[in-house]
Design an enzyme around this catalytic site. Structure first.
Site: not given
Ligand SMILES: Cc1cc2nc3c(=O)[nH]c(=O)nc-3n(C[C@H](O)[C@H](O)[C@H](O)COP(=O)(O)O)c2cc1C
Length: 396
Positions: A58, A60, A211-212, A216
């Site tokens: 996920p 944002t 989303h826990g 948040y």
């Molecule tokens: C731009 C951006 C937005 C994110 N928005 C959310 C979100 O809306 N909900 C969520 O649970 N995590 C969000 N995350 C966290 C990611 O889901 C993920 O946990 C984090 O990027 C680490 O994973 P990775 O190493 O594969 O990038 C966001 C991360 C990024 C980079």
């Protein structure tokens, strides 16, 4: 965390047809075929048949309309990951009610029919490209920096959040002190999650993810330094987990037994990355078990992959062991060695890929072809994490 144990039955079963063949790829435009990468194997996950174990994490992107409707541009954005081979897409955090849940300006919501309908093209295009898609349900709580329904943020207690608001989501300066939520406001938040989940099911999503994680609202209740309540929603670990349990149970009861409901949990927070749960395996295990008992079909451990090498025990492995539920791991899993370690061991069933997917919307295809991955450049999210900004970055 201590003690890795062999995985119990996880609810993952080999799917009838895997779509993966050990033959080399041939012919222009043919579907790439796999090496033996474990993430390319199809699976049955939380009641869904997935063509592989790559999920879009996920993320944002604050690119919805001002009144929270998903746009055609967003449908195209999500379609690119489906067309690039991801088996499962988890949407960005989507707000659930018209009270305190919205966290960011231009965040999508699912609080009425217009917002729900706007998600249909996202779902249809993901399905047309062979992916399953789950909507993430998010209540920002004290970490709200843009809410068109309320002037103040609200959380478990009137504690100013650590750190500063996020500029890439249009915030700035210190977080204001939130209102302490009343019992009525808590009940309204729970009801918002349930109503949002029902709308998500009606527009064709394959499941919802509560989303826990990441600091948040639900995580604020779980966390002792943001939850100073002395009522039934605070105090010991059981009291602090009451809200996430109630939300999970209400969502489950609202959508019925056949609709997948996941719960995302994490230790780190967007405003405190280094936070670690205090109660060790016993407390973590009790939380996982409680959420599973409340009706979750899967658990998603955010950021859990960061510390995995050299090989050690992991939270997803613990979650899998104590609940018997399928588990999504996340955090740096675009790295081949880590991904193989996680799936070959007892750790997780599906890998959620975040930044690696932003840099490679076709990551599963690249893995299947043995092609190199593009590195992630954080500049793609600067100055704003919007899709328009990413387009400008690509065109520069
Ligand atoms: C731009 C951006 C937005 C994110 N928005 C959310 C979100 O809306 N909900 C969520 O649970 N995590 C969000 N995350 C966290 C990611 O889901 C993920 O946990 C984090 O990027 C680490 O994973 P990775 O190493 O594969 O990038 C966001 C991360 C990024 C980079």
């Amino acid at each position: 965390m201590t003690g890795i144990h062999p995985a119990p039955t996880t609810g993952i079963h080999p799917a009838p047809t895997t779509g993966i063949h050990p033959a080399p790829m041939s012919g222009a435009g043919s579907v790439p075929v796999g090496d033996a990468h474990p993430a390319l194997a199809a699976c049955r996950f939380a009641g869904l048949d997935l063509r592989n174990r790559f999920a879009l994490a996920p993320m944002t992107r604050v690119s919805a309309t001002e009144d929270g409707r998903a746009t055609d541009e967003m449908a195209g954005y999500y379609a690119a990951f489906a067309e690039g081979g991801f088996g499962l897409l988890i949407t960005e955090g989507t707000y659930t009610d018209r009270a305190f849940s919205q966290g960011y300006l231009h965040q999508p919501g699912i609080t009425d029919e217009a917002q729900a309908d706007a998600w249909r093209p996202v779902v249809e295009r993901a399905h047309a490209a062979g992916a399953r898609v789950v909507l993430q349900l998010m209540h920002a709580g004290a970490l709200a920096q843009g809410n068109r329904f309320r002037d103040r943020a609200a959380g478990p207690s009137a504690v100013r959040p650590m750190g500063e608001q996020l500029a890439k989501y249009r915030g700035g300066g210190p977080w204001p002190v939130p209102l302490e939520m009343t019992r009525e406001q808590i009940a309204e938040a729970v009801e918002g999650f349930a109503a949002a989940a029902v709308r998500a099911r009606a527009v064709g999503f394959d499941g919802v993810e509560v989303h826990g994680a990441n600091g948040y609202l639900l995580d604020q209740f779980l966390t002792p330094y943001t939850n100073l309540r002395t009522d039934a929603y605070g105090g010991d670990a059981e009291g602090r987990s009451r809200l996430v349990r109630e939300v999970t149970a209400e969502v489950r009861s609202a959508v019925g037994p056949g609709f997948p409901v996941g719960v995302r949990l994490s230790q780190g927070k967007i405003n405190n990355f280094s936070w670690r749960w205090q109660g060790g395996d016993a407390e973590a295990g009790a939380l996982f078990t409680a959420v599973a008992s409340a009706g979750a079909n899967y658990l998603h451990l955010a950021g859990s992959g960061r510390d995995w090498l050299p090989h050690g025990p992991t939270l997803p492995a613990l979650a899998r062991k104590v609940t018997g539920l399928p588990v999504i791991a996340n955090g740096g899993l675009h790295e081949d060695a880590v991904a193989r370690y996680v799936l070959d061991g007892p750790h997780a069933d599906v890998l959620a890929i975040g930044t690696g997917a932003l840099a490679n919307p076709d990551l599963p295809r690249r893995v299947a072809e043995g092609a190199a991955l593009a590195p992630f450049d954080p500049q793609v999210l600067e100055p704003l994490a919007t899709l328009a900004n990413a387009r400008a970055y690509s065109n520069a």
